[in-house]
Enzyme design. Structure first.
Site: not given
Ligand SMILES: [Zn+2]
Length: 274
Positions: A79-80, A101, A173-174, A202-203, A223, A226
């Site tokens: 991821d990223h 990314d 994100h977060g 950022g789900g 995704n 958090t």
């Molecule tokens: Zn992400």
């Protein structure tokens, strides 16, 4: 089955798949229990910091053997990934999928580095995800100017040959200060401009109904990171505040159970059966 093939299968049914980040044995176990209980496939994701924390081979081998042990259909994904070198290391160890990314770089640089990773990943038959637009990272400002442009998406996908594209349509994100509104019109436009698999980062904190609408309009991979970290740590804190137990094997399962519950709920949503 390759992840790329799974995406096609799911997209034909307008179903989604969760990409869940894990941070240690306990969060990995929670995610896998949830996948097993709902009989759903899962993508297990590692970021660079999780790789640094656990060790690349250790984290990969743990995830791989636990998938086998639990009989869950799953894939391991970077991821990223922020460099060609990191993506190459992951592919060498056996990752099924990598994200490169370079979304914060100018479009041409993003295209150049992404194309290079796609070329390398072909040798491994691995899936490649890239990002176009600006999905705010932790601590960054959320700015509508960074939303993915459908015509850019088309050009980016054609120039790079990626399998999956992370789009900026209003998520970040977060956690969110207020419930985000997804730009669904933009999502539909991106989906008709290109036939690449679309990914929602950022789900965490997006209402189930919004996630379903996003899947209906072309998102396939969602995704989740958090909320997993948060529920695990909050549960642990509460447990430890009133508990003198030093046998960690009796303490951690309370937090793992909450991860199971959380992920099971999300898996029900992405399955998208009305
Ligand atoms: Zn992400």
């Amino acid at each position: 089955m390759k992840l790329q093939e799974k995406f096609i299968e799911l997209r034909n049914k307008r179903q989604g798949i969760l990409g869940t980040n894990f941070y240690n044995f306990e969060t990995l176990k929670g995610v896998l229990f949830a996948a097993k209980a709902t009989e759903q496939p899962i993508i297990l994701q590692l970021t660079k910091s999780s790789i640094n924390y656990m060790g690349l081979k250790a984290a990969f081998n743990l995830a791989k053997s636990m998938l086998d042990d639990h009989g869950v259909e799953g894939w391991i994904h970077l991821d990223h990934g922020d460099s060609y070198e990191l993506a190459a290391q992951c592919l060498d160890v056996g990752f099924d999928s990598v994200m490169i990314d370079a979304s914060e770089q100018p479009l041409n640089d993003n295209i150049a580095i992404t194309s290079k990773v796609v070329k390398l990943a072909k040798n491994y038959g691995a899936n490649v995800e890239a990002e176009l637009g600006y999905i705010a990272k932790l601590g960054q400002d959320k700015d509508e100017n960074g939303f993915t442009q459908p015509e850019d998406a088309k050009q980016f996908v054609e120039s790079t040959g990626i399998d999956a594209l992370a789009v900026a349509i209003g998520t970040a994100h977060g956690f969110y200060d207020k419930t985000p509104k997804l730009d669904l019109k933009r999502l539909s436009d991106i989906a008709s401009a290109t036939d690449v698999t679309l990914v929602l980062h950022g789900g965490s904190g997006i209402p189930g109904e919004s996630l379903r609408q996003a899947i209906d309009r072309g998102i396939c991979k969602i995704n989740l990171a958090t909320e997993i970290k948060n529920i695990f740590m909050q549960t642990l804190k509460t447990k430890l505040a009133t508990n003198e137990e030093i046998d960690l094997r009796k303490v951690f399962p309370t937090a793992t159970d909450q991860v199971v519950k959380l992920v099971m709920g999300k898996l029900e949503i992405v399955r998208n059966i009305k």
